[in-house]
Design an enzyme around this catalytic site. Structure first.
Site, PDB file in Angstrom:
ATOM      1  N   LYS A  51      39.806  48.057  40.211  1.00 44.02           N
ATOM      2  CA  LYS A  51      39.841  47.624  38.818  1.00 44.02           C
ATOM      3  C   LYS A  51      38.486  47.831  38.151  1.00 44.02           C
ATOM      4  CE  LYS A  51      43.700  46.132  40.552  1.00 44.02           C
ATOM      5  NZ  LYS A  51      45.039  46.370  40.486  1.00 44.02           N
TER       6      LYS A  51
HETATM    7  C1  LIG Z   1      45.975  45.392  41.471  1.00 45.98           C
HETATM    8  C2  LIG Z   1      47.172  44.802  40.852  1.00 45.98           C
HETATM    9  C3  LIG Z   1      47.676  43.556  41.266  1.00 45.98           C
HETATM   10  C4  LIG Z   1      47.144  42.821  42.471  1.00 45.98           C
HETATM   11  O1  LIG Z   1      45.818  42.446  42.341  1.00 45.98           O
HETATM   12  P1  LIG Z   1      45.049  41.838  43.622  1.00 45.98           P
HETATM   13  O2  LIG Z   1      43.802  41.262  43.028  1.00 45.98           O
HETATM   14  O3  LIG Z   1      44.760  42.976  44.547  1.00 45.98           O
HETATM   15  O4  LIG Z   1      45.913  40.811  44.237  1.00 45.98           O
HETATM   16  C5  LIG Z   1      48.748  43.022  40.578  1.00 45.98           C
HETATM   17  N1  LIG Z   1      49.314  43.678  39.551  1.00 45.98           N
HETATM   18  C6  LIG Z   1      48.873  44.876  39.132  1.00 45.98           C
HETATM   19  C7  LIG Z   1      49.516  45.533  37.958  1.00 45.98           C
HETATM   20  C8  LIG Z   1      47.796  45.487  39.784  1.00 45.98           C
HETATM   21  O5  LIG Z   1      47.384  46.700  39.381  1.00 45.98           O
END
Ligand SMILES: *Cc1c(COP(=O)(O)O)cnc(C)c1O
Length: 393
Positions: free
Chosen positions: A185
């Protein structure tokens, strides 16, 4: 080799970790509290509650809105599997609706058509950092008196125009939004998550749930001159963020405007370079949205073989990824009729993600697009496939 992404970490993050190690307090404490305040300020949200990742953020946000066994939650299949898993973690069932092919986000008309008496909430996704159509989706949810939860895992720093005013994702009045700080992210703490809410009641419940249902935190007891004893009025979880992670997050957050500006410049750079590649469709922002370009997803020409294009680019030193997965194609979610998810399936099968991260240079972008051009024009057999023949000879 140009990777798909690369976290942007520097001396500020290193200093932050050393500061926390030196402090002697490693898990949820003063750094988490400061990170929450700074995060709320940066999104314009009234409150922010830090948790261990976005999956646990979604789980707690759904619980706070009363989602439980037997309930149905409408969401998209075109998302990371955690979106649906968080619904299942509540004992509830996801109901998938299709996306719009241009924004890769929930189709409001499909949402409206899917609502029935079993529906207890809507979980929309700002996929790849592109805001979904909150104006339409929030109006539909409100009309049916359904809570709306935003999976904003990818969308820190993305903006949307609501009622004529630009606001950060997470800052909408009445919103509950869940963010991720995974290294894929825009802002990372290794793993980490945040729930923003305008409801004080929900915020208090989230804080209880993330720390074992504990009425008085270890931090408060540690700092009190009086002997305090805690109670455990509800069954909670251990979904804490650590102070080590929060300190990294604070350093990252200070750089958010620069990180997003760089990503937006790179996205514009790709759009220019891709304009003369026939059949390739570059992503575009609706006029009411500003993406943070967490991912850059292009649609390949109809005749292209996705896997062969990706392999050819990998052979040329460029990492790509397939389009966002379809949750309904994975074993835990296959049951039922999914013929209506055509745009979701086409996005997974016909799109690829290109490398995009702050340290990517313009000459590397030239290389990526040149490699894509060669991949689209190369014969079906890739170099990699021919190598064993040469090795045998
Ligand atoms: C990355 C992601 C998640 C999960 O996030 P984590 O912090 O790894 O648990 C959930 N939803 C979307 C759309 C994502 O891209």
């Amino acid at each position: 080799m140009i990777p798909i992404t690369k976290p942007d970490l520097g001396p500020d993050e290193q200093e932050a970790v050393c500061r926390v190690v030196g402090s002697g307090w490693l898990t949820q404490g003063a750094e988490v509290a400061a990170f929450e305040q700074e995060f709320a300020a940066c999104t314009g949200a009234a409150r922010a509650c830090a948790v261990s990742n976005c999956t646990t953020a979604l789980h707690l946000a759904l619980l706070a809105h009363g989602i439980g066994p037997g309930d149905e939650v409408i969401t998209v299949s075109h998302s990371f599997i955690a979106t649906a898993n968080a619904i299942r973690h509540c004992g509830a069932e996801p109901v998938f609706v299709d996306i719009l092919p241009d924004t890769f986000n929930m189709d409001p008309a499909a949402l409206a058509a899917a609502i029935d008496p079993h529906t207890k909430a809507v979980l929309c996704v700002h996929q790849m950092g592109m805001p979904c159509d909150l104006t339409a989706i929030a109006a539909i949810a409100e009309h049916h008196d359904l809570p709306l939860i935003e999976d904003a895992a990818c969308a820190i720093g993305s903006e949307i125009r609501l009622d004529g005013r630009w606001q950060a994702i997470g800052g909408r009045a009445g919103a509950t939004a869940c963010f991720s700080f995974h290294p894929r992210k825009v802002v990372t703490t290794g793993d980490g998550g945040m729930v923003t809410t305008s409801s004080q009641t929900h915020d208090q419940l989230l804080r209880l749930l993330r720390q074992h249902g504990m009425s008085i935190s270890d931090k408060a007891r540690h700092e009190s001159p009086q002997v305090l004893t805690e109670a455990y009025p509800i069954v909670g979880y251990n979904y804490r963020l650590t102070d080590l992670q929060a300190a990294i997050g604070r350093a990252q957050l200070r750089r958010l405007p620069d990180l997003v500006a760089r990503r937006r410049a790179l996205a514009a750079g790709y759009a220019l370079r891709l304009a003369d590649l026939p059949g390739v469709v570059a992503p575009v922002e609706p006029e009411w949205a500003r993406s943070n370009w967490q991912s850059y997803c292009i649609r390949l020409p109809a005749a292209a073989d996705q896997r062969q294009v990706m392999q050819s680019m990998l052979d040329q030193g460029i990492a790509t990824r397939r389009g966002i997965m379809c949750i309904h194609r994975e074993p835990p979610y296959r049951a039922g009729e999914h013929r209506h998810l055509i745009h979701s399936e086409q996005a997974q099968d016909g799109c690829i993600l290109l490398p995009l991260y702050p340290a990517l240079t313009e000459s590397e972008q030239d290389q990526v697009v040149a490699a894509l051009r060669r991949a689209l024009h190369s014969p079906a057999r890739s170099r990699r496939l021919e190598e064993p023949v040469e090795a045998a000879a």
